[in-house]
Design an enzyme around this catalytic site. Structure first.
Site, PDB file in Angstrom:
ATOM      1  N   LYS A  75       0.868  -1.182   0.000  1.00 27.33           N
ATOM      2  CA  LYS A  75       0.000   0.000   0.000  1.00 27.33           C
ATOM      3  C   LYS A  75       0.905   1.233   0.000  1.00 27.33           C
ATOM      4  O   LYS A  75       1.595   1.480   0.983  1.00 27.33           O
ATOM      5  CB  LYS A  75      -0.914  -0.015   1.233  1.00 27.33           C
ATOM      6  CG  LYS A  75      -1.928   1.108   1.256  1.00 27.33           C
ATOM      7  CD  LYS A  75      -2.859   0.971   2.451  1.00 27.33           C
ATOM      8  CE  LYS A  75      -4.038   1.934   2.339  1.00 27.33           C
ATOM      9  NZ  LYS A  75      -3.639   3.338   2.308  1.00 27.33           N
ATOM     10  N   ASP A 124       2.123   5.136  -0.033  1.00 25.67           N
ATOM     11  CA  ASP A 124       1.715   6.375   0.625  1.00 25.67           C
ATOM     12  C   ASP A 124       1.805   7.514  -0.382  1.00 25.67           C
ATOM     13  O   ASP A 124       2.783   8.260  -0.416  1.00 25.67           O
ATOM     14  CB  ASP A 124       2.642   6.633   1.820  1.00 25.67           C
ATOM     15  CG  ASP A 124       2.053   7.666   2.760  1.00 25.67           C
ATOM     16  OD1 ASP A 124       0.902   8.066   2.561  1.00 25.67           O
ATOM     17  OD2 ASP A 124       2.748   8.042   3.712  1.00 25.67           O
TER      18      ASP A 124
END
Length: 316
Positions: A23, A25
């Site tokens: 994931k 940022d």
DNA sequence: TGCGGCCGTTCAGCGGTACA
DNA sequence: TGTACCGCTGAACGGCCGCA
């Protein structure tokens, strides 16, 4: 045309039906390249942000291609939202040139939705992924990050490396524009820490309801302001917290000098004696809590318990 | 009753405008 | 000219409501 969104998951799927990605940022973009119109970058809210990232101008090389991607800015080898925030709204051409040189972004492409006029969204993710990897998109400014079979290993690795978390995707999932799908699950590494409440702000448009609490870290001179916490205090949580804070009201701020004026104006001050747990994605470039969410009151802790090192405080 | 969508709240940062 | 403020963008989360 909005990107497909992931639902927050509570348990990492371990079935082989799922694959797992880091994931990142950053900011989600749909990147649309056509021979006629050239390259266009669309934000999650369908805003054209093409001008903001000149270093991506060569992506697609004029080919008919639509991809789903995350734009990130690295600092010390780690995608850092604070670095990206410096790029987000800059439209001044000279400043953009300087930033593209000194603080360049990288496009991380994780899905392909259209290729040479063919709509791929009806294909299973696994097939789209194969097509994407076959495109060999690799450059200084863009790449296709790996997908993994072992989600737990990736979860551990991303935590150790200070990355934001993991996204798990069902291999058979079709791409649904704008939908928040349960076929995509996100697992962010949110850190839980304890802070002292020094004030509160009413909800916009109301006088009595709690909108946010102002939290800080005790020091010899008073509370060092760490930020406002608004998520998670709506409804009964907020009402209960407000009832705890009401008897502690005082007329002067318990925070040390240097607190931003915008945070101080309109705030109500309280004696710094209530400790609360907050989950966040760490700290912003200015040392404030990033995306904080209220978890609950720590009746077992007093402000003095936080003096040593609150970052080490763990509610588990 | 559970799920999904919408809305409202918070955060950070930049750009434009108003004002001292 | 410098500062403050507002409005815009991005992000996430929780509550409420409608629908199946």
């Amino acid at each position: 045309m909005r990107p497909m969104l992931a639902t927050r998951g509570d348990r990492l799927p371990t079935s082989p039906e799922w694959l797992h990605e880091v994931k990142w940022d950053g900011i989600r973009l749909l990147v649309d390249s056509t021979p006629e119109r050239g390259l266009r970058l669309w934000s999650r809210n369908e805003n054209d942000v093409t001008a903001g990232y000149p270093e991506l101008a060569g992506f697609g090389a004029g080919r008919d291609l639509l991809v789903d991607a995350e734009v990130v800015a690295f600092r010390d080898g780690i995608p850092t939202f604070a670095a990206l925030a410096e790029r987000m709204h800059v439209r001044n051409q000279r400043r953009l040139e300087v930033l593209a040189r000194d603080n360049p972004v990288t496009l991380l492409v994780f899905d392909v939705l259209r290729l040479d006029g063919r709509d791929l969204t009806g294909l299973p993710l696994e097939e789209r992924r194969e097509i994407l990897e076959g495109l060999e998109l690799a450059d200084v400014h863009w790449q296709v990050p790996a997908a993994y079979d072992d989600g737990e290993m990736l979860m551990q690795a991303t935590e150790q490396q200070g990355l934001e978390g993991v996204v798990s995707k069902r291999r058979s999932s079709r791409y649904e524009y704008g939908a928040r799908s349960r076929h995509w699950l996100k697992f962010p590494h949110r850190r839980r820490t304890s802070w002292v409440v020094g004030g509160w702000r009413p909800e916009t448009g109301s006088r009595g309801r709690l909108g946010a609490v102002l939290v800080g870290l005790p020091s010899a001179d008073g509370l060092v302001f760490m930020g406002r916490v608004g998520s998670g205090i709506a409804g009964r949580n907020g009402q209960a917290l407000l009832e705890l804070l009401a008897p502690l009201a005082r007329t002067t701020t318990p925070f040390v000098a240097g607190m931003p004026k915008v945070d101080a104006v309109g705030s109500h001050w309280v004696e710094p004696s209530i400790v609360v747990d907050v989950e966040s994605l760490g700290f912003s470039g200015q040392g404030r809590l990033r995306q904080p969410a209220f978890i609950g009151v720590r009746h077992d802790l007093a402000p003095d318990d936080l003096v040593e090192d609150p970052a080490e405080e763990d509610a588990e």
